[in-house]
Design an enzyme around this catalytic site. Structure first.
Site, PDB file in Angstrom:
ATOM      1  N   ASP A 451       0.819  -1.204   0.000  1.00 55.39           N
ATOM      2  CA  ASP A 451       0.000   0.000   0.000  1.00 55.39           C
ATOM      3  C   ASP A 451       0.858   1.261   0.000  1.00 55.39           C
ATOM      4  OD1 ASP A 451      -2.601   1.485   0.543  1.00 55.39           O
ATOM      5  OD2 ASP A 451      -1.413   2.076   2.289  1.00 55.39           O
ATOM      6  N   GLU A 506       1.247  -0.353  -5.137  1.00 62.67           N
ATOM      7  CA  GLU A 506       0.252   0.681  -5.403  1.00 62.67           C
ATOM      8  C   GLU A 506       0.982   1.983  -5.716  1.00 62.67           C
ATOM      9  OE1 GLU A 506      -3.686   2.701  -3.308  1.00 62.67           O
ATOM     10  OE2 GLU A 506      -1.836   2.455  -2.183  1.00 62.67           O
TER      11      GLU A 506
END
Length: 835
Positions: A451, A506
């Site tokens: 993330d 990401e």
């Protein structure tokens, strides 16, 4: 209090500166530091303010231009591990610490030795992308930093394999003689282990500190041979810090629980007897060529307004994922987070699975069941930041601002209100690398979705910045080289030790080399999340159909770097959160509340919404990347938004942000809507399932053959090939085209294998699925052959070559254009799909 009394539910698996200190020596050579002021390249990348005043610290940029007399030699006899050097007689009197580089002999490791390949030359990226040559100074510097870090880890820790097993030394480790607890807390003035086992007496079990801030205590077994700390009992570390007395959950804790009626969490000593530990029964699946990912959240996966459990997810949701045709499940919010509404992104306990959903063994049972079903299990791992929670997490752990994080504003993410790691710190590297390995080793996860990687790679964290693709945006002052080197190390470790593991980053910036191997000079991820696609769909859904630009859609879907794989998605959890809208909600809005029942007449808004919902998802899968992702429930157009339970929030300025009465009503997934054969949601779910199974059969996302033959603005038509499939999209809102000619590569007979207009999918049944389409020789749209189709308005149809029954049409057949009730616009030139 023992664990049985405080678990949320019963176990049910049966049904600032980048300085690195060399141990035991005042003469140090620091690997991978943030730079020497004498280096012009370092001055360009990172300012001289990063240089530490610590007399034990030297910053070395690993520059070949550094003169020999500028280097500080390390005494030969001091080649011991960082921070775990042992010159305290008390340590010897108890249980001598084992160097981290010592090989731990187990049957498993002996049967399957694993190693991480040495760094490569790091030059192949220039062959792949010659544009990078203009930024070679920065990239070579980055790779030199990475190589130097690998060398130092090899020298002082016995290699990256050993370095990434920090959980075998830090936190609680159990031996035949007792339990050892170690913690890195250099800011603490004193420390003691407290818990149920000693009635929380801060004077009972005092810890000792070495010169590198490692606190340690060994607790021998009881006289009867029982462990000194019972499985399931609460533990914390009591410290006197510069900020005062502080009781903290151990940083390496493997489980933590919030007892009913209490606000703070408690660390749990989790070490069940051998006969109670979960034993994995099923092999991990091999990595598939193409990924079809079902993004999920355990807590909100129930149809009821409750927090769901690992066990229920295992029994109810995993079979659904398998049936829908996905081959991987990505699970959010695994790492413990004290604030439920953070969606799991404000992590407090990095090595602990969230206790809201069950026990660690319940999670293992879930993963084992997924493997039995042939599903990969990917974890949404958060190494980009940490919760600012001082009570339960790492923030101010030892009473200082710069422990695991950068100090001052550099260590705070102003938008996320969280702390930012110092990736140049040796012990932070140990912590994060070990954390990634822990989840792969202990829980058998098959990989990660990392993330917030954009936030990691740039000092501006991607905030208030527009990335245009100019390479100066990627290689310059704004790049956090420490963070990029960490990402290279963690990918090195994962792919070296777990070759089948998948890493997805990401990244919204489009960082070049992001998905190229580390040995070639890349960052090392397998896939990049293609985040721009979802943003483009939201942008278009705010416009009239007439204002959509076909070329703009194609450009966004295909705009990715050569040899760098992407996971495409039309929408993820981000678009489902309160304050945003899902695609279905953008399309159908309030009509979803009244007109989704089949026994009621539809509306123009519902018809348009269902048709475009299917088309958007299919073209995203068809052109967007080598992998595909969907957030749970969105496959059938889940209504409304996600809103976690929350109370009113009072701001310092006196303003009150109203909550939702701590309601779970919109923090669940109404799977029953997609299953109901009397609702129109069913058709959208059936289409998504058919789409997944089509990819499973034909593997079109990873096909080497891919070509866009038509993108016509006037007709609103898109035609492209992937593998032996021809995709035909008609985005026009009211024009249907008869005898529309589409180009193709291979000769033969084609048949419909997927039709969004099928009544099963909520369509209008305008196509004959028994019809056969024979190719005609002759160039059309830069294709050597073509065939005629009927293309109804707002439909997506996939045609497959029937190779074993191929019957090409003779060359004498005229190549006619399509017929339509209105004159078509001129056809644009075709173009290859640049992947």
């Amino acid at each position: 209090m023992i664990v049985g009394k405080i678990f949320a539910q019963k176990s049910s698996y049966d049904s600032d500166s980048s300085y690195l200190t060399v141990a035991a020596s005042k003469k140090v050579l620091v690997p991978g530091g943030q730079g020497d002021a004498s280096s012009s390249l370092t001055d360009q990348l990172e300012g001289p303010s990063t240089i530490s005043d610590d007399p034990k610290v030297i910053h070395d940029v690993d520059s070949e231009e550094m003169k020999d007399n500028e280097k500080v030699e390390v005494e030969e006899q001091e080649s011991v591990p960082y921070a775990l050097a042992n010159n305290d007689e008390e340590f010897h009197a108890k249980e001598p610490p084992i160097p981290l580089h010592r090989k731990v002999s187990t049957a498993k490791s002996e049967a399957k030795p694993r190693s991480i390949p040495p760094p490569g030359a790091g030059k192949r990226i220039y062959e792949i992308d010659p544009t990078l040559l203009g930024f070679r100074e920065h990239i070579d510097y980055r790779y030199a930093r990475y190589k130097r870090m690998r060398e130092e880890i090899d020298k002082y820790e016995g290699g990256l394999e050993a370095f990434s097993r920090g959980y075998e030394k830090f936190g609680f480790t159990h031996s035949e003689k007792g339990i050892t607890y170690r913690e890195w807390a250099p800011g603490a003035k004193s420390a003691a282990l407290i818990g149920d086992f000693n009635n929380w007496n801060p004077n009972a079990d005092i810890m000792t500190r070495n010169e590198f801030g490692i606190w340690e205590i060994f607790l021998p077994n009881n006289v009867d041979g029982s462990p000194p700390i019972l499985h399931g009992s609460r533990v914390k570390i009591h410290m006197e810090t510069p900020s005062g007395i502080k009781d903290s959950i151990p940083a390496w804790i493997k489980f933590s629980v919030q007892a009913p009626g209490e606000i703070p969490y408690n660390g749990i000593y989790y070490d069940p007897p051998e006969e109670e530990k979960y034993v994995f029964k099923h092999r991990q699946p091999k990595r598939p060529k193409s990924l079809r990912i079902y993004e999920s959240h355990v807590g909100m996966s129930s149809m009821e307004p409750i927090i769901n459990t690992y066990a229920n997810f295992r029994d109810d949701v995993l079979p659904r994922i398998k049936r829908l045709g996905y081959n991987a499940v990505q699970i959010m919010a695994i790492q413990e987070h004290s604030y439920y509404a953070s969606f799991g992104y404000h992590v407090t306990n990095f090595f602990a699975p969230s206790s809201r959903f069950g026990t660690p063994d319940d999670l293992k049972s879930l993963i084992d069941r997924a493997h039995e079903l042939g599903l990969l299990v990917l974890m949404d791992i958060v190494h980009s930041h940490a919760s600012n929670n001082v009570l339960d997490g790492l923030n101010m752990f030892d009473g200082t601002d710069a422990h695991y994080f950068h100090s001052g504003s550099k260590g705070h993410h102003w938008m996320w209100d969280s702390r930012l790691f110092n990736y140049g710190s040796w012990e932070v590297l140990r912590f994060l690398l070990s954390n990634a390995r822990w989840w792969l080793e202990e829980y058998k996860f098959d990989g990660f979705r990392f993330d917030g990687v954009t936030s990691m790679m740039y000092t501006h964290h991607g905030l208030q910045v527009t990335f245009t693709g100019n390479y100066n945006e990627y290689f310059g002052y704004a790049t956090d080289v420490d963070a990029v080197v960490y990402l290279m190390l963690v990918n090195d470790m994962i792919h070296g030790l777990y070759p089948e593991a998948v890493t997805i980053g990401e990244d919204v910036s489009g960082m070049p080399t992001f998905c190229l191997p580390v040995q070639d000079g890349g960052v090392g991820f397998d896939y990049r999340l293609q985040m721009a696609i979802a943003d483009k769909w939201i942008e278009l859904l705010k416009k009239r159909d007439e204002d959509w630009k076909i070329g703009d859609i194609i450009h966004t879907l295909t705009n990715r770097r050569w040899l760098e794989k992407c996971v495409a998605y039309a929408e993820s959890h981000d678009q489902a959160l309160v304050g945003d809208k899902t695609i279905a909600f953008w399309l159908m809005d309030k009509d979803m509340y009244e007109f989704m029942a089949l026994d009621r007449p539809s509306t123009a808004l519902i018809d348009r919404g269902i048709a475009l919902h299917k088309m958007i998802r299919l073209i995203t899968m068809g052109l967007g990347g080598e992998g595909y992702l969907n957030f749970m429930g969105n496959e059938f157009g889940h209504p409304e938004w996600i809103d976690f339970p929350r109370g009113d929030q009072c701001l310092p300025n006196g303003m009150v942000i109203p909550g939702n009465g701590n309601s779970y009503d919109k923090c669940r997934r109404r799977f029953d809507l997609g299953d109901a054969d009397y609702l129109r949601y069913r058709g959208m779910q059936e289409f998504d399932q058919a789409m997944q199974h089509l990819e499973a059969k034909y593997g079109f996302m990873t096909s080497e053959h891919q070509y866009i033959s038509r993108k016509n603005e006037g007709d609103r038509m898109i035609v492209f090939e992937r593998g032996n499939l021809v995709f035909v999209f008609n985005f026009h809102w009211n024009k249907s085209y008869f005898d529309y000619r589409v180009g193709c590569l291979k000769p033969g007979k084609y048949k419909i294998v997927l039709d969004s207009d099928d009544p099963l999918f909520g369509g209008f049944n305008r196509l004959d699925h028994n019809a056969e389409y024979f190719s005609a020789e002759g160039w059309y749209d830069d294709r050597p052959r073509s065939f005629l189709v009927y293309a109804p308005s707002r439909t997506a149809v996939v045609y497959a070559l029937v190779e074993d029954e191929s019957k090409p049409v003779g060359k004498s057949e005229p190549v006619e254009n399509f017929e339509t009730v209105e004159e078509a616009e001129p056809v644009e030139e075709s173009e290859p799909l640049d992947c």
